[in-house]
Design a protein around this motif. Structure first.
Motif, PDB file in Angstrom:
ATOM      1  N   LYS A 155     -10.117 -41.964  11.043  1.00 18.21           N
ATOM      2  CA  LYS A 155     -10.275 -41.110  12.215  1.00 18.21           C
ATOM      3  C   LYS A 155      -9.791 -39.712  11.881  1.00 18.21           C
ATOM      4  CE  LYS A 155      -6.019 -42.907  14.360  1.00 18.21           C
ATOM      5  NZ  LYS A 155      -5.477 -43.541  15.587  1.00 18.21           N
ATOM      6  N   ALA A 156     -10.098 -38.771  12.753  1.00 18.03           N
ATOM      7  CA  ALA A 156      -9.825 -37.363  12.454  1.00 18.03           C
ATOM      8  C   ALA A 156      -8.343 -37.092  12.234  1.00 18.03           C
ATOM      9  CB  ALA A 156     -10.373 -36.475  13.570  1.00 18.03           C
ATOM     10  N   ASP A 157      -7.471 -37.682  13.034  1.00 15.85           N
ATOM     11  CA  ASP A 157      -6.033 -37.456  12.867  1.00 15.85           C
ATOM     12  C   ASP A 157      -5.571 -37.872  11.477  1.00 15.85           C
ATOM     13  OD1 ASP A 157      -6.058 -36.612  15.462  1.00 15.85           O
ATOM     14  OD2 ASP A 157      -4.761 -38.198  16.251  1.00 15.85           O
ATOM     15  N   GLU A 158      -6.053 -39.035  11.018  1.00 13.09           N
ATOM     16  CA  GLU A 158      -5.677 -39.500   9.686  1.00 13.09           C
ATOM     17  C   GLU A 158      -6.296 -38.612   8.610  1.00 13.09           C
ATOM     18  OE1 GLU A 158      -3.390 -41.581   9.520  1.00 13.09           O
ATOM     19  OE2 GLU A 158      -3.454 -42.306  11.580  1.00 13.09           O
ATOM     20  N   ASP A 159      -7.486 -38.133   8.862  1.00 13.87           N
ATOM     21  CA  ASP A 159      -8.149 -37.215   7.935  1.00 13.87           C
ATOM     22  C   ASP A 159      -7.301 -35.954   7.742  1.00 13.87           C
ATOM     23  OD1 ASP A 159     -10.034 -35.957   6.350  1.00 13.87           O
ATOM     24  OD2 ASP A 159     -11.502 -35.672   7.952  1.00 13.87           O
ATOM     25  N   PHE A 160      -6.821 -35.406   8.845  1.00  9.62           N
ATOM     26  CA  PHE A 160      -6.039 -34.178   8.782  1.00  9.62           C
ATOM     27  C   PHE A 160      -4.748 -34.380   8.003  1.00  9.62           C
ATOM     28  CE2 PHE A 160      -2.849 -31.217  10.392  1.00  9.62           C
ATOM     29  CZ  PHE A 160      -3.500 -30.005  10.232  1.00  9.62           C
TER      30      PHE A 160
END
Length: 283
Positions: free
Chosen positions: A212-217
């Motif tokens: 997900k985006a949070d983990e990507d960041f």
């Protein structure tokens, strides 16, 4: 909210660590500490190096209420604690304090580390190597395999810490919305079926970044910090697609801008301090 830092056993290219087995030698010497026992030399070291200067508690004695009860885990060996936490101080705390200042670190750093000797093996073929609870506690696992000269192991351990600390930061001040818009179709609940090469070709720095985006960041931030500028660029260049390289570089620029605008932290300087500290610690 609990965050887990996990890796896939299938994506061997992510980082390979020795001793990947569910069978552990259970050392019970640290399993049931006596109540009200006098502080040991190790306890005093923790007090002097973590509790007093940073108000951080280090839990190394076995506490069944501090770890998952549905997994087979073993305590951390006591002779591992000081080498691990001394390295963490030199390679994570010191660079942040030098770059962002002690007030910043004291305000946002996690207040507790829970140290575990083994990893958590999950039914979906992944290993949990770190967890964070509510931005206050970081649990580090598989520490009984610690070897300060093992660059891959050291970087992976620090990657876990930077990953969780970046979660604390973005939960306090959210990262720019345009980050989520870069690779929206690439996020998937089956990220663990992705190889590192496939992830890079899609514009994700690790397979887990696809979750997900949070983990990507936070995967971007933690990889950039632990690998350094040159190391990060080498990883980006492993992508075999122009789109993958472009997305990774755009994400990296958003990370740099976020640290500067949201936290007044010069990311390039922090990255250099961190990479230099790691290189000095493992040589």
């Amino acid at each position: 909210m609990k965050h887990r830092y996990i890796i896939t056993l299938l994506a061997a290219g992510l980082i390979t660590l020795a001793g990947c087995s569910k069978k552990e030698n259970l050392d019970v010497s640290n399993l049931f500490p006596e109540n009200n026992q006098a502080p040991t030399a190790l306890d005093n070291w923790i007090t002097d190096n973590y509790t007093k200067p940073y108000n951080i508690e280090i839990k190394y004695k076995w506490d069944p209420f501090a770890v998952s009860t549905d997994k087979t885990l073993v305590p951390v060996k006591e002779n591992i604690v000081i080498p691990v936490m001394d390295l963490i101080r030199k390679t994570w705390i010191d660079p942040y304090v030098k770059e962002a200042g002690l007030p910043f670190f004291l305000k946002y750093c996690p207040k507790q580390f829970v140290l575990v000797g083994s990893a958590k093996f999950n039914s979906n073929g992944t290993i949990t190597l770190g967890e964070a609870e509510g931005g206050k506690t970081i649990q580090l696992l598989r520490l009984n395999d610690f070897n300060q000269k093992d660059e891959a192991f050291v970087k992976f351990m620090l990657h876990t810490i930077h990953h969780e600390f970046a979660h604390i930061m973005h939960q306090t001040i959210f990262y720019p919305r345009e980050f989520k818009a870069l690779t929206p179709s690439g996020y998937t609940g089956t990220w663990n079926n992705t190889s590192l090469q496939e992830a890079l070709d899609l514009g994700f720095i690790t397979p887990y970044a696809r979750s997900k985006a949070d983990e990507d960041f936070v995967e971007m931030a933690s990889t950039m910090l632990t690998e350094g500028k040159d190391g990060f660029e080498k990883i980006v260049n492993k992508s075999t697609t122009a789109t993958g390289k472009d997305m990774l570089r755009q994400k990296a620029e958003i990370v740099r801008t976020y640290f500067q605008k949201s936290w007044k932290i010069d990311f390039d300087s922090l990255q250099l301090k961190t990479a230099t500290a790691i290189a000095e610690a493992i040589r």
